[in-house]
Write a protein that holds these residues in place. Structure first.
Motif, PDB file in Angstrom:
ATOM      1  N   VAL A 102       0.860  -1.187   0.000  1.00 17.10           N
ATOM      2  CA  VAL A 102       0.000   0.000   0.000  1.00 17.10           C
ATOM      3  C   VAL A 102       0.886   1.223   0.000  1.00 17.10           C
ATOM      4  O   VAL A 102       1.833   1.317   0.783  1.00 17.10           O
ATOM      5  CB  VAL A 102      -0.900   0.063   1.251  1.00 17.10           C
ATOM      6  CG1 VAL A 102      -1.853   1.252   1.167  1.00 17.10           C
ATOM      7  CG2 VAL A 102      -1.649  -1.223   1.458  1.00 17.10           C
ATOM      8  N   LEU A 103       0.574   2.173  -0.875  1.00 17.76           N
ATOM      9  CA  LEU A 103       1.282   3.451  -0.902  1.00 17.76           C
ATOM     10  C   LEU A 103       0.238   4.553  -0.825  1.00 17.76           C
ATOM     11  O   LEU A 103      -0.603   4.684  -1.717  1.00 17.76           O
ATOM     12  CB  LEU A 103       2.112   3.590  -2.183  1.00 17.76           C
ATOM     13  CG  LEU A 103       2.940   4.869  -2.318  1.00 17.76           C
ATOM     14  CD1 LEU A 103       3.982   4.950  -1.202  1.00 17.76           C
ATOM     15  CD2 LEU A 103       3.632   4.922  -3.674  1.00 17.76           C
ATOM     16  N   VAL A 104       0.276   5.339   0.259  1.00 15.46           N
ATOM     17  CA  VAL A 104      -0.698   6.399   0.471  1.00 15.46           C
ATOM     18  C   VAL A 104      -0.109   7.736   0.044  1.00 15.46           C
ATOM     19  O   VAL A 104       1.013   8.089   0.440  1.00 15.46           O
ATOM     20  CB  VAL A 104      -1.131   6.460   1.952  1.00 15.46           C
ATOM     21  CG1 VAL A 104      -2.040   7.669   2.200  1.00 15.46           C
ATOM     22  CG2 VAL A 104      -1.838   5.173   2.352  1.00 15.46           C
ATOM     23  N   ASP A 105      -0.861   8.460  -0.769  1.00 16.88           N
ATOM     24  CA  ASP A 105      -0.522   9.834  -1.136  1.00 16.88           C
ATOM     25  C   ASP A 105      -1.470  10.751  -0.360  1.00 16.88           C
ATOM     26  O   ASP A 105      -2.605  10.976  -0.776  1.00 16.88           O
ATOM     27  CB  ASP A 105      -0.707  10.035  -2.645  1.00 16.88           C
ATOM     28  CG  ASP A 105      -0.337  11.439  -3.112  1.00 16.88           C
ATOM     29  OD1 ASP A 105      -0.257  12.347  -2.258  1.00 16.88           O
ATOM     30  OD2 ASP A 105      -0.151  11.639  -4.326  1.00 16.88           O
ATOM     31  N   PRO A 106      -1.039  11.284   0.789  1.00 14.67           N
ATOM     32  CA  PRO A 106      -1.957  12.063   1.622  1.00 14.67           C
ATOM     33  C   PRO A 106      -2.399  13.372   0.982  1.00 14.67           C
ATOM     34  O   PRO A 106      -3.501  13.853   1.274  1.00 14.67           O
ATOM     35  CB  PRO A 106      -1.150  12.310   2.908  1.00 14.67           C
ATOM     36  CG  PRO A 106       0.279  12.144   2.506  1.00 14.67           C
ATOM     37  CD  PRO A 106       0.284  11.149   1.401  1.00 14.67           C
ATOM     38  N   GLU A 107      -1.600  13.941   0.113  1.00 15.78           N
ATOM     39  CA  GLU A 107      -1.988  15.202  -0.527  1.00 15.78           C
ATOM     40  C   GLU A 107      -3.156  14.992  -1.483  1.00 15.78           C
ATOM     41  O   GLU A 107      -4.043  15.849  -1.586  1.00 15.78           O
ATOM     42  CB  GLU A 107      -0.789  15.805  -1.262  1.00 15.78           C
ATOM     43  CG  GLU A 107       0.308  16.282  -0.327  1.00 15.78           C
ATOM     44  CD  GLU A 107       1.400  17.040  -1.064  1.00 15.78           C
ATOM     45  OE1 GLU A 107       1.249  17.255  -2.289  1.00 15.78           O
ATOM     46  OE2 GLU A 107       2.392  17.407  -0.419  1.00 15.78           O
ATOM     47  N   ARG A 108      -3.179  13.865  -2.181  1.00 15.58           N
ATOM     48  CA  ARG A 108      -4.280  13.542  -3.090  1.00 15.58           C
ATOM     49  C   ARG A 108      -5.380  12.740  -2.413  1.00 15.58           C
ATOM     50  O   ARG A 108      -6.436  12.512  -2.990  1.00 15.58           O
ATOM     51  CB  ARG A 108      -3.756  12.744  -4.289  1.00 15.58           C
ATOM     52  CG  ARG A 108      -2.771  13.492  -5.181  1.00 15.58           C
ATOM     53  CD  ARG A 108      -2.156  12.548  -6.208  1.00 15.58           C
ATOM     54  NE  ARG A 108      -3.163  11.887  -7.035  1.00 15.58           N
ATOM     55  CZ  ARG A 108      -3.096  10.611  -7.426  1.00 15.58           C
ATOM     56  NH1 ARG A 108      -2.094   9.838  -7.022  1.00 15.58           N
ATOM     57  NH2 ARG A 108      -4.030  10.098  -8.193  1.00 15.58           N
ATOM     58  N   SER A 109      -5.134  12.264  -1.180  1.00 12.92           N
ATOM     59  CA  SER A 109      -6.047  11.349  -0.482  1.00 12.92           C
ATOM     60  C   SER A 109      -6.333  10.129  -1.347  1.00 12.92           C
ATOM     61  O   SER A 109      -7.481   9.729  -1.565  1.00 12.92           O
ATOM     62  CB  SER A 109      -7.354  12.065  -0.103  1.00 12.92           C
ATOM     63  OG  SER A 109      -7.112  13.073   0.829  1.00 12.92           O
ATOM     64  N   VAL A 110      -5.267   9.511  -1.829  1.00 14.55           N
ATOM     65  CA  VAL A 110      -5.354   8.345  -2.710  1.00 14.55           C
ATOM     66  C   VAL A 110      -4.396   7.275  -2.207  1.00 14.55           C
ATOM     67  O   VAL A 110      -3.300   7.577  -1.729  1.00 14.55           O
ATOM     68  CB  VAL A 110      -5.013   8.726  -4.167  1.00 14.55           C
ATOM     69  CG1 VAL A 110      -4.777   7.494  -5.034  1.00 14.55           C
ATOM     70  CG2 VAL A 110      -6.124   9.582  -4.769  1.00 14.55           C
ATOM     71  N   ALA A 111      -4.805   6.021  -2.302  1.00 11.68           N
ATOM     72  CA  ALA A 111      -3.931   4.899  -1.977  1.00 11.68           C
ATOM     73  C   ALA A 111      -3.765   4.014  -3.204  1.00 11.68           C
ATOM     74  O   ALA A 111      -4.744   3.723  -3.905  1.00 11.68           O
ATOM     75  CB  ALA A 111      -4.503   4.081  -0.832  1.00 11.68           C
ATOM     76  N   ARG A 112      -2.539   3.600  -3.452  1.00 13.24           N
ATOM     77  CA  ARG A 112      -2.271   2.583  -4.482  1.00 13.24           C
ATOM     78  C   ARG A 112      -2.168   1.242  -3.758  1.00 13.24           C
ATOM     79  O   ARG A 112      -1.368   1.080  -2.829  1.00 13.24           O
ATOM     80  CB  ARG A 112      -0.986   2.888  -5.236  1.00 13.24           C
ATOM     81  CG  ARG A 112      -0.637   1.815  -6.282  1.00 13.24           C
ATOM     82  CD  ARG A 112       0.627   2.145  -7.046  1.00 13.24           C
ATOM     83  NE  ARG A 112       1.067   1.024  -7.854  1.00 13.24           N
ATOM     84  CZ  ARG A 112       0.598   0.707  -9.055  1.00 13.24           C
ATOM     85  NH1 ARG A 112      -0.354   1.456  -9.593  1.00 13.24           N
ATOM     86  NH2 ARG A 112       1.060  -0.326  -9.722  1.00 13.24           N
ATOM     87  N   ILE A 113      -2.971   0.282  -4.202  1.00 15.24           N
ATOM     88  CA  ILE A 113      -3.107  -0.993  -3.503  1.00 15.24           C
ATOM     89  C   ILE A 113      -2.737  -2.136  -4.443  1.00 15.24           C
ATOM     90  O   ILE A 113      -3.331  -2.273  -5.520  1.00 15.24           O
ATOM     91  CB  ILE A 113      -4.550  -1.179  -3.000  1.00 15.24           C
ATOM     92  CG1 ILE A 113      -4.997   0.030  -2.163  1.00 15.24           C
ATOM     93  CG2 ILE A 113      -4.682  -2.465  -2.210  1.00 15.24           C
ATOM     94  CD1 ILE A 113      -6.490   0.023  -1.861  1.00 15.24           C
ATOM     95  N   GLU A 114      -1.782  -2.966  -4.046  1.00 17.49           N
ATOM     96  CA  GLU A 114      -1.395  -4.119  -4.858  1.00 17.49           C
ATOM     97  C   GLU A 114      -2.433  -5.239  -4.739  1.00 17.49           C
ATOM     98  O   GLU A 114      -3.211  -5.308  -3.790  1.00 17.49           O
ATOM     99  CB  GLU A 114      -0.020  -4.628  -4.422  1.00 17.49           C
ATOM    100  CG  GLU A 114       1.093  -3.601  -4.547  1.00 17.49           C
ATOM    101  CD  GLU A 114       1.351  -3.168  -5.979  1.00 17.49           C
ATOM    102  OE1 GLU A 114       1.284  -4.037  -6.886  1.00 17.49           O
ATOM    103  OE2 GLU A 114       1.612  -1.975  -6.193  1.00 17.49           O
ATOM    104  N   ALA A 115      -2.415  -6.148  -5.709  1.00 15.11           N
ATOM    105  CA  ALA A 115      -3.516  -7.091  -5.927  1.00 15.11           C
ATOM    106  C   ALA A 115      -3.836  -8.001  -4.749  1.00 15.11           C
ATOM    107  O   ALA A 115      -4.995  -8.359  -4.540  1.00 15.11           O
ATOM    108  CB  ALA A 115      -3.221  -7.947  -7.158  1.00 15.11           C
TER     109      ALA A 115
END
Length: 464
Positions: A102-115
């Motif tokens: 999981v990689l969270v981008d707090p400025e965009r309020s978005v998380a990249r989530i692996e499968a």
């Protein structure tokens, strides 16, 4: 209609050598030690009989495995946690459980989530930034599979389906390409995969929006069996008055006499009110007050909760077991609906140990996504979800009784269902879930992207 996959020839030593040399993860064949463990999912009733299993370590493993299978006419299935997978018989099973991150981008309020990532990892990563994902009732469920099927949880009446908030996804399609799919770059695929699940390829990662939620006023109340009618009738009158910041459901539970179940509940029939309010505790308590007065409580555990502890609201099972489930959507919950439910599944009904949940929908769940997606079920006011254990001796009784409960509520059904809550397999069942227009569009995307029907396990998309 997609062309059926041609039966493949038996694998040769060269076939296996090419696959093993092309992926970084382990490859298992029938009879290999470790295959059963790698192929096992949470629902132990789903038994896979694949020709091989690839334990993918990263997206390139998925690319290689899909290309390898396509060249040999071998259909492909994917599984992460196996909460909602369909049996893979005679195909290549790609296990993504090792693809975690999981990689969270707090400025965009978005998380990249692996499968292969479970919601627990996403919840914890987001909480460090004062954010929360649109996860379900159990943090042990795989985030990607849940989201692709729609996804409803404790924040969904306020924000919508989890699939509504997918920003982008990485998808390996039947031609063996890894594609970055967005509304701008791949509009048809982006529409179909968000709600159409795994019929169009294998998602290796998704990017999802997060929301500024850190605590909820939430939990549950277990009521005595003698209060079943009063609680259910109070619920049908109370639920329509609630703001969208409240998520609620009521479940009829026949609990087994197991030591891990608290003594006041052990071996009993109870009614479980599940409640969550995104707002101040005093407001949440005032909204809840009518239900507190509706029956005799056995246990009451509603209070202020960190979002990281919201598993305690529904208290879903955490250990793998064989299970059966079915679901439908209701257009209303009125006096006659409640009486029919009590007759079919109440404390006096002669049924095996089922869980029957009525969950309120509406709010943001009833509004179209922006951009649109293929999520089914926006016309339902409530959903019914029936779950039962397929333990020895119950293999026939549980499905028969569960379907009986669903059938008893058919007079109030919309005819549709939420994909994650419905066991659908035939083209007719699948078409009923989406409705004619959305189903026709899904079939068209399937025909364009997977004409050989490589990804054929799960809901059958057909225009027959």
């Amino acid at each position: 209609m997609p062309t059926p996959v041609t039966p493949h020839r038996p694998l040769t030593e060269d076939d296996v050598r090419l696959l093993r040399s092309g992926v970084s993860g382990q490859v298992y064949l029938q009879g290999d030690p470790g295959l059963t463990e790698e192929a096992a999912g949470f629902n132990l009733a789903v038994v896979h009989r694949p020709v091989a299993v690839v334990a993918a370590g990263h997206a390139q493993d998925v690319v290689v495995a899909v290309r390898w299978a396509a060249e040999r006419g071998i259909p492909v299935a994917v599984q992460a946690t196996g909460h909602g997978s369909a049996p893979c018989d005679g195909g290549l099973l790609i296990s993504t459980r090792g693809m975690r991150g999981v990689l969270v981008d707090p400025e965009r309020s978005v998380a990249r989530i692996e499968a292969g990532t479970r919601w627990r990892e996403v919840i914890d990563a987001a909480a460090g930034h004062g954010l929360a994902p649109l996860c379900g009732s159990s943090s042990g469920v795989g985030a990607v599979g849940y989201t692709l099927g729609g996804g409803i949880g404790l924040l969904s009446r306020e924000y919508g389906f989890a699939a509504d908030h997918v920003v982008a996804l990485d998808l390996v399609t039947a031609d063996g390409r890894l594609r970055h799919v967005t509304a701008d770059a791949e509009p048809d695929l982006f529409w179909a995969v968000r709600g159409g699940r795994g019929q169009f390829g294998i998602v290796t990662a998704i990017e999802v929006r997060l929301f500024p939620v850190t605590t909820l006023y939430a939990g549950g109340i277990f009521f005595e069996a003698s209060s079943t009618a009063s609680v259910l009738h109070a619920y049908r009158a109370w639920a329509p008055t609630l703001p969208e910041t409240v998520h609620s459901s009521v479940a009829l539970l026949r609990l087994p006499p197991l030591e891990e179940i608290p003594e006041p509940l052990r071996g009993k029939f109870v009614v479980h009110l599940r409640y969550s309010y995104n707002g101040p505790a005093e407001e949440g308590e005032a909204l809840l007050a009518p239900m507190r007065r509706s029956g005799e409580a056995v246990l009451d555990h509603i209070g202020q909760l960190p979002f990281t502890e919201t598993d305690s609201v529904c208290q879903d099972p955490t250990h793998p077991m064989p299970g059966w489930h079915q679901g439908s959507l209701l257009r209303s919950l009125d006096e006659d609906t409640v009486d029919a439910l009590i007759d079919a599944a109440g404390p006096q009904a002669d049924v095996p140990p089922l869980v029957v949940e009525i969950r309120q929908l509406g709010g943001a769940l009833s509004r179209p996504a922006t951009p649109p997606n293929a999520v089914a079920g926006r016309d339902g006011a409530y959903c019914v979800h029936v779950v039962g254990p397929l333990l020895p001796g119950l293999e026939e009784a549980v499905p028969a009784a569960g379907n009986g409960v669903v059938d008893a509520l058919k007079p109030w059904s919309t005819g549709g269902a939420l994909l994650n809550f419905a066991a659908v397999s035939t083209p007719e069942d699948v078409a009923a879930v989406w409705g004619a227009e959305a189903h026709a569009r899904l079939v068209a995307v399937k025909r364009a992207e997977d004409p050989a029907n490589l990804f054929r396990f799960g809901p059958a998309l057909s225009d027959d």
